[in-house]
Design a protein around this motif. Structure first.
Motif, PDB file in Angstrom:
ATOM      1  N   ASP A  53      32.852  45.027  51.040  1.00  0.00           N
ATOM      2  CA  ASP A  53      32.969  46.438  50.660  1.00  0.00           C
ATOM      3  C   ASP A  53      34.216  46.625  49.786  1.00  0.00           C
ATOM      4  O   ASP A  53      34.917  45.666  49.459  1.00  0.00           O
ATOM      5  CB  ASP A  53      33.077  47.283  51.933  1.00  0.00           C
ATOM      6  N   HIS A  54      34.461  47.891  49.400  1.00  0.00           N
ATOM      7  CA  HIS A  54      35.694  48.276  48.716  1.00  0.00           C
ATOM      8  C   HIS A  54      36.463  49.256  49.600  1.00  0.00           C
ATOM      9  O   HIS A  54      35.890  49.914  50.466  1.00  0.00           O
ATOM     10  CB  HIS A  54      35.392  48.994  47.389  1.00  0.00           C
ATOM     11  N   ARG A  55      37.749  49.349  49.355  1.00  0.00           N
ATOM     12  CA  ARG A  55      38.554  50.412  49.953  1.00  0.00           C
ATOM     13  C   ARG A  55      39.696  50.721  48.996  1.00  0.00           C
ATOM     14  O   ARG A  55      40.020  49.934  48.090  1.00  0.00           O
ATOM     15  CB  ARG A  55      39.093  50.018  51.326  1.00  0.00           C
ATOM     16  N   ALA A  56      40.320  51.874  49.179  1.00  0.00           N
ATOM     17  CA  ALA A  56      41.423  52.285  48.316  1.00  0.00           C
ATOM     18  C   ALA A  56      42.636  51.381  48.524  1.00  0.00           C
ATOM     19  O   ALA A  56      42.897  50.903  49.643  1.00  0.00           O
ATOM     20  CB  ALA A  56      41.796  53.737  48.600  1.00  0.00           C
ATOM     21  N   TYR A  57      43.350  51.120  47.445  1.00  0.00           N
ATOM     22  CA  TYR A  57      44.580  50.316  47.504  1.00  0.00           C
ATOM     23  C   TYR A  57      45.638  51.054  48.328  1.00  0.00           C
ATOM     24  O   TYR A  57      45.797  52.269  48.225  1.00  0.00           O
ATOM     25  CB  TYR A  57      45.113  50.063  46.093  1.00  0.00           C
ATOM     26  N   GLN A  58      46.340  50.285  49.197  1.00  0.00           N
ATOM     27  CA  GLN A  58      47.427  50.835  49.989  1.00  0.00           C
ATOM     28  C   GLN A  58      48.708  50.055  49.684  1.00  0.00           C
ATOM     29  O   GLN A  58      48.670  48.859  49.394  1.00  0.00           O
ATOM     30  CB  GLN A  58      47.114  50.747  51.492  1.00  0.00           C
ATOM     31  N   TRP A  59      49.845  50.762  49.736  1.00  0.00           N
ATOM     32  CA  TRP A  59      51.105  50.119  49.430  1.00  0.00           C
ATOM     33  C   TRP A  59      51.320  48.905  50.341  1.00  0.00           C
ATOM     34  O   TRP A  59      51.163  48.970  51.549  1.00  0.00           O
ATOM     35  CB  TRP A  59      52.259  51.110  49.606  1.00  0.00           C
ATOM     36  N   LYS A  80      39.096  44.645  47.080  1.00  0.00           N
ATOM     37  CA  LYS A  80      37.898  43.964  47.553  1.00  0.00           C
ATOM     38  C   LYS A  80      38.087  43.600  49.034  1.00  0.00           C
ATOM     39  O   LYS A  80      39.128  43.087  49.418  1.00  0.00           O
ATOM     40  CB  LYS A  80      37.644  42.685  46.757  1.00  0.00           C
ATOM     41  N   VAL A  81      37.070  43.887  49.838  1.00  0.00           N
ATOM     42  CA  VAL A  81      37.111  43.587  51.268  1.00  0.00           C
ATOM     43  C   VAL A  81      36.096  42.494  51.554  1.00  0.00           C
ATOM     44  O   VAL A  81      34.923  42.620  51.192  1.00  0.00           O
ATOM     45  CB  VAL A  81      36.811  44.843  52.122  1.00  0.00           C
ATOM     46  N   TYR A  82      36.561  41.430  52.199  1.00  0.00           N
ATOM     47  CA  TYR A  82      35.687  40.299  52.515  1.00  0.00           C
ATOM     48  C   TYR A  82      35.472  40.220  54.024  1.00  0.00           C
ATOM     49  O   TYR A  82      36.293  40.668  54.821  1.00  0.00           O
ATOM     50  CB  TYR A  82      36.302  38.986  52.006  1.00  0.00           C
TER      51      TYR A  82
END
Length: 292
Positions: A53-59, A80-82
Motif C-alpha cells: 500500500d501507500h501512506r503519507a510521508y512522516q518525519w 511505499k509500504v511492503y
C-alpha cells in the motif's frame, strides 16, 4: 543432531513422512501470520519485496521508501509500504490414548503424520513445538525423539483417561494441529473452542481405519474397552450392527459440522494407504495440506 540408530520400522516411517513432505506441506499460504522475521506473508508491514500500500510521508521515515514517481505526479511525499515476512508459530499435539496405538496400521499412520507435520514446519522455517496429550495431560516432545521414532518410549506412564483431550498450550495466532482418531464421547466444541479462541489457523488430522466403521461379526463376543481395560459380554445382532455403522458415520459427520462452524480444517487420513496417497485425497481437496 538427530540420532541415526533408529529401528528399520522407524526408518521406513520416517522415509514415508519425508516422501509426503516433498509432495505436500501444511497450509501455510492460507493466511497472513504473526511472529518473528521469516519467509511467510505477515499481517503487519515490513521489509519484503511484496508491495502492499501507500501512506503519507512522516518525519523520520527512511527516504529510500519514498514513492518518487507518485511525488512527480502529485507533489505529495508518499511512502511505499511492503508486507512483512514472518516465521509462523506451529503447535502440534498428538493424541496418545490407547486407541491410537491399538493396531499397527494406526500406530504407523500416527507416527508418519507427526513426522510429516514436523518436517513440513521445519521446511517452512516455522517455530515448532510438539506435545503428546491424553485427557488433561500434556507432555512436551523433543524434536530428536520424534525424528528417531523414540518419542513414545520416553513418555511417562499416564493413567487411563477416556475424556476428550483439551490442550492448554496453544499459542496465539499460530498454526495449531491436533492428530487424533477423535473416538471420544462429548461435544466437539470442548476441543475446538480453545483451538480457535486466540486466532491463527487450526487443523485436525484424524487417522482412521476402514474396518472400524462396521462391527466384525454377529453373535456373542467379548468386548474390551482399550482405554479402561473393562471387559463385557455383548450379543451383536444384525440390528445392533446396523445401528453401530450409522452411529459411527454420524459421529464423524458431527465432527465435520463442528469444525466448519469453528472454521477448523478437518481431514480424515486413511491408515491403510501410504501417507502421500492418504494426503492426496480428502486432506488435499479440503485444504488441510497444499502442494509443496
Amino acid at each position: 543432531m538427530f540420532m541415526e540408530n533408529a529401528s528399520p520400522s522407524s526408518t521406513g516411517i520416517r522415509q514415508e513422512a519425508e516422501q509426503a513432505a516433498r509432495r505436500f506441506r501444511l497450509p501455510f499460504s492460507r493466511q497472513a501470520w504473526k511472529g518473528v522475521q521469516g519467509g511467510w506473508a505477515g499481517r503487519e508491514t515490513g521489509n519484503s519485496i511484496d508491495f502492499q500500500d501507500h501512506r503519507a510521508y512522516q518525519w523520520g521515515d527512511d527516504p529510500r521508501g519514498i514513492h518518487w514517481a507518485a511525488y512527480a505526479r502529485t507533489g505529495q511525499l508518499t511512502m511505499k509500504v511492503y508486507q512483512a515476512e514472518l516465521s509462523p508459530l506451529v503447535d502440534i499435539a498428538v493424541d496418545v490414548s490407547e486407541s491410537m496405538f491399538l493396531c499397527e496400521e494406526r500406530a504407523a499412520a500416527t507416527e508418519a503424520l507427526l513426522q510429516f507435520c514436523m518436517l513440513s514446519s521445519l521446511q517452512a522455517a516455522a517455530q515448532v513445538r510438539m506435545h503428546a496429550v491424553k485427557g488433561r495431560h500434556g507432555i512436551p516432545l523433543e524434536m530428536e525423539d520424534v525424528h528417531s521414532g523414540r518419542w513414545r518410549a520416553g513418555l511417562p506412564e499416564l493413567p487411563a483417561d477416556e475424556t476428550m483431550p483439551v490442550p492448554a498450550f496453544w499459542r496465539a495466532n499460530g498454526l495449531k494441529i491436533f492428530i487424533s482418531d477423535l473416538l471420544y464421547p462429548g461435544e466437539p466444541s470442548a476441543l475446538l473452542a480453545p483451538m480457535t479462541s486466540r486466532g491463527g489457523l487450526s487443523l485436525i488430522l484424524a487417522p482412521t481405519l476402514p474396518e472400524e466403521a462396521v462391527l466384525p461379526e454377529t453373535g456373542n463376543v467379548h468386548l474390551k474397552n482399550c482405554e479402561s481395560g473393562a471387559i463385557r459380554n455383548q450379543y451383536i445382532s444384525s440390528g445392533l450392527s446396523r445401528r453401530y455403522t450409522r452411529a459411527y458415520a454420524v459421529h464423524f459427520e458431527l465432527w465435520a459440522a463442528a469444525c466448519r462452524r469453528h472454521q477448523v480444517l478437518f481431514s480424515r487420513i486413511p491408515c491403510n494407504l501410504p501417507l502421500t496417497k492418504a494426503l492426496a485425497a480428502e486432506a488435499f481437496s479440503g485444504g488441510a495440506v497444499e502442494l509443496a
